[in-house]
Design a protein around this motif. Sequence first.
Motif, short mmCIF file in Angstrom:
data_model
loop_
_atom_site.label_atom_id
_atom_site.label_comp_id
_atom_site.label_asym_id
_atom_site.label_seq_id
_atom_site.Cartn_x
_atom_site.Cartn_y
_atom_site.Cartn_z
N ARG A 74 -2.63 0.10 10.33
CA ARG A 74 -2.60 0.25 8.87
C ARG A 74 -1.94 -0.95 8.19
O ARG A 74 -0.90 -1.43 8.63
N VAL A 75 -2.56 -1.43 7.11
CA VAL A 75 -1.94 -2.49 6.31
C VAL A 75 -0.81 -1.86 5.48
O VAL A 75 -1.05 -0.90 4.76
N LEU A 106 1.97 -2.84 12.76
CA LEU A 106 2.43 -3.41 14.03
C LEU A 106 2.94 -4.85 13.88
O LEU A 106 3.34 -5.47 14.86
N ASP A 107 2.92 -5.38 12.66
CA ASP A 107 3.62 -6.65 12.39
C ASP A 107 5.10 -6.41 12.10
O ASP A 107 5.85 -7.37 11.90
N ASP A 143 -6.35 -6.69 18.72
CA ASP A 143 -7.12 -5.71 17.93
C ASP A 143 -6.26 -4.54 17.49
O ASP A 143 -6.37 -4.06 16.36
N ASP A 144 -5.39 -4.06 18.40
CA ASP A 144 -4.50 -2.94 18.02
C ASP A 144 -3.68 -3.31 16.79
O ASP A 144 -3.46 -2.49 15.90
N VAL A 145 -3.20 -4.54 16.75
CA VAL A 145 -2.33 -4.96 15.65
C VAL A 145 -3.13 -5.08 14.35
O VAL A 145 -2.77 -4.50 13.32
N VAL A 146 -4.25 -5.82 14.39
CA VAL A 146 -4.98 -6.08 13.14
C VAL A 146 -5.74 -4.85 12.66
O VAL A 146 -6.14 -4.79 11.49
N GLU A 147 -5.92 -3.86 13.55
CA GLU A 147 -6.56 -2.63 13.12
C GLU A 147 -5.55 -1.56 12.73
O GLU A 147 -5.93 -0.47 12.28
N GLN A 188 0.82 -1.22 0.00
CA GLN A 188 0.00 0.00 0.00
C GLN A 188 0.85 1.26 0.00
O GLN A 188 0.41 2.31 -0.47
N SER A 189 2.05 1.19 0.59
CA SER A 189 2.89 2.38 0.65
C SER A 189 4.33 1.99 0.46
O SER A 189 4.78 0.98 1.00
#
Lengths: 135, 391
Positions: free
Chosen positions: B198-199, B207-208, B192-196, A72-73
Amino acid sequence: MSWEPRPTPEITPETERYWSAAADGTLLVRECTDCGLVYHYPRALCPDCFSDDVEWKEASGEGTVYSYSATQSMSGWPEEDLPLVLAYVELEEGPRVMTNLECDPEDVEIGTRVTVRFKAVEDADAAVPVFVPRE
Amino acid sequence: MAAQSSAYIAGAYEHPTREAPEKSTMQLHAEVARGALADAGLAKDDVDAYFTAGVPEYESGLSPLIMADYLGLEVSYADTTDYGGSSYISHVGHAVSAIRDGKCDVALITLAGRPRSRGQATGSGARSIRSAQDSFERIYGATNIGMYGMAAKRHMHEHGTTPEQLAEIRVAASHHAQYNEDAMFQEPVTVDDVVESRVVSDPLHLLDCCVISDGGGAVLVVSEDVRSRLERECVEVLGHGEAVGHHRAGRIDLTRTAAEQSGTRAFEEAGVGPEHVDYASVYDSFTITVLEAIEDLGFCEKGEGGTFVENGALKAPNGDLPFNTDGGGLCSNHPANRGGMTKVIEAVRQLRGEANEEVQVDADLALAHGTGGSIGTRHGAATVVLGGEDR
């Protein structure tokens, strides 16, 4: 999607034929006539048996998606060309080749059948193989 | 054949900085070298071997010369093996071999770099085309995170791994980082913090990814003879293994790493198995890097990493496999974009009982594992098995 300017490959004596064939609309792989390995990326000696009796083989240009990721970026890549879909495509001839999928990431999944297209670069003696989902 | 002589890690030092705009990379190398010597109770003149993988600003082949000159070292042995971030774990193994061969007694290994101050887009930057191989990879915008994203997606496809399972790895690392006052990110996060977040390159989120930090670290590997003269508690290097994973001429398998070979070799040399490991430092450039490594090292079956990390298996002190108790590269430090050094240092802290109190494990046997380069193209895997003095 456009890709102007698309990065230009570094053409070497070992890979010149690969790039010029791509400029003519043909995807080549290497085939070892001693052990039969079909391989990518191009090397003068077979990476399995070290034979230098290797030939260029015209690939069908058909394959399936082995994996992909929509980036995406990316700093240094034109904003308008994002998301960029980086992929490994497994060619019908066997090798898994790194490439881009020129499509909406929603239109593809692992196992999707794809076919090769060639993107022009500044150097007229080369073109970059990418893939699109098969019609 | 006579039993092989032992070698020990006598000194370990992690630079406390995470951002060093006012310092040169070479100065950081010198500071961590001094720190490791002080930790061991050794003097600069005791050093007779030097290991480093490079100063990013320079041609890597020149670096041991430049650095030995800068540091003023008189050495009989030098090694500049460069496996990317796993280099420093290899260096520990190479130092042990050199000591066993009688080439040296006190091996200094240093790492330093300043990617944060230099504004380097480490994992997500397009790279220039500088070699024939780049023409088949970087020309496609192959970033580190793009390649690890492909690995994660294939792992999910073959084994049903989920983004939430990957997130558990970050959650465990952040749980540990809250007790590390030097960590870049000390706030615990949830799945939730991680999967929410930004991709960046699917299926991997911001956060990965590990941090980008300035800093460095150093360790000293010494002979039995030197160790017997030291008061400092030392850690024995029981086993070392390494391997290079690559395209295999077009047959790349993105779900497997060369940890399968490096781990097996290290365990064999140590005469132990994964079931004996009390604490593991596992290279964590991305969450998927950890997941594949713990499978490949034999802590669980291939494909079961996702299930393994659920329910807090990686959390210290009570999880089945406490990992990266400093917060790791994901939350604490990834100096010079190379995490192998800090993996060794935290394993040494655990075996000496010097980890942060809340995450200290009752550890007699520890493992440190590195994955350098990219599992999406070619990577170096290096594993060491370390034993505490009282085991």
